[in-house]
Scaffold this motif. Sequence first.
Motif, PDB file in Angstrom:
ATOM      1  N   ARG A 297      24.600  33.999  23.539  1.00 23.42           N
ATOM      2  CA  ARG A 297      24.537  33.111  24.704  1.00 23.42           C
ATOM      3  C   ARG A 297      24.783  31.654  24.286  1.00 23.42           C
ATOM      4  NH1 ARG A 297      22.968  35.442  29.315  1.00 23.42           N
ATOM      5  NH2 ARG A 297      21.881  37.444  29.172  1.00 23.42           N
TER       6      ARG A 297
ATOM      7  N   PRO B  66      31.774  27.509  22.408  1.00 21.75           N
ATOM      8  CA  PRO B  66      32.614  28.455  21.666  1.00 21.75           C
ATOM      9  C   PRO B  66      33.478  27.822  20.578  1.00 21.75           C
ATOM     10  CG  PRO B  66      33.482  28.117  23.876  1.00 21.75           C
ATOM     11  CD  PRO B  66      32.172  27.395  23.799  1.00 21.75           C
TER      12      PRO B  66
ATOM     13  N   HIS C 230      28.469  31.274  23.479  1.00 24.02           N
ATOM     14  CA  HIS C 230      29.290  31.202  24.685  1.00 24.02           C
ATOM     15  C   HIS C 230      29.230  29.818  25.337  1.00 24.02           C
ATOM     16  CE1 HIS C 230      29.179  35.847  25.235  1.00 24.02           C
ATOM     17  NE2 HIS C 230      29.995  35.460  24.279  1.00 24.02           N
TER      18      HIS C 230
ATOM     19  N   LYS D 198      35.357  37.763  17.697  1.00 23.74           N
ATOM     20  CA  LYS D 198      36.018  37.865  18.992  1.00 23.74           C
ATOM     21  C   LYS D 198      36.860  39.123  19.014  1.00 23.74           C
ATOM     22  CE  LYS D 198      36.295  33.039  20.299  1.00 23.74           C
ATOM     23  NZ  LYS D 198      37.166  31.970  20.766  1.00 23.74           N
TER      24      LYS D 198
ATOM     25  N   ASN E   6      35.925  35.330  24.985  1.00 21.10           N
ATOM     26  CA  ASN E   6      34.527  35.176  24.589  1.00 21.10           C
ATOM     27  C   ASN E   6      34.189  36.031  23.379  1.00 21.10           C
ATOM     28  OD1 ASN E   6      33.765  33.323  26.576  1.00 21.10           O
ATOM     29  ND2 ASN E   6      33.417  34.933  28.066  1.00 21.10           N
TER      30      ASN E   6
END
Length: 181
Positions: free
Chosen positions: A82, A88, A85, A135, A141
Amino acid sequence: MFKRFDPSDCSTSSQVKSSVQRVIKSKICSTNPSLLPLIDTLLPKKPPLVQYKSGPHLTIYCRGPEPLFFEHRDGPILPTLRFVHKYPELWTTYTVDKGAIPFVLGGANIMCPGLTNPGGEMGVELEEGASVVIKAEGKENAIAVGTLKMSSEDIRGKNKGIGIVVDHFLGDGLFQTKEIN
């Protein structure tokens, strides 16, 4: 590591002293040098970090109720997905090919061919034990966070065995946990 994690498994919580918080920041910057200029913005002094212990060897660092980083034993301090994200562009990323995606999402470690086949990418040369964000080919993401089991050079050369040990992946117990109280 977090496949069956539940926030109620966290036994103790304690505020982190400012001196310990400085040590944590330096550990984070040693594994992610790109964070050095931004670490004070990402982890300001106030409010202080809260440290949760889960099991005998797992520590989770939170800002308020939100988990930001975790550490297993004396390994590197890794970010939660989290947190990755949200920011990034700050992390060292490797890309796995499409064939590895379902296995990684199931919590499996990443084998060398998943990184060296067409679609896989290892942009930066790293040594064994370095932390990476993983990734998936064609996705924007991150899907996992892990540590290298062998250097980038060895992964390309041997092309056999486990290349990255996955510590935290999309959909595991820590990812499902939005806050720890």
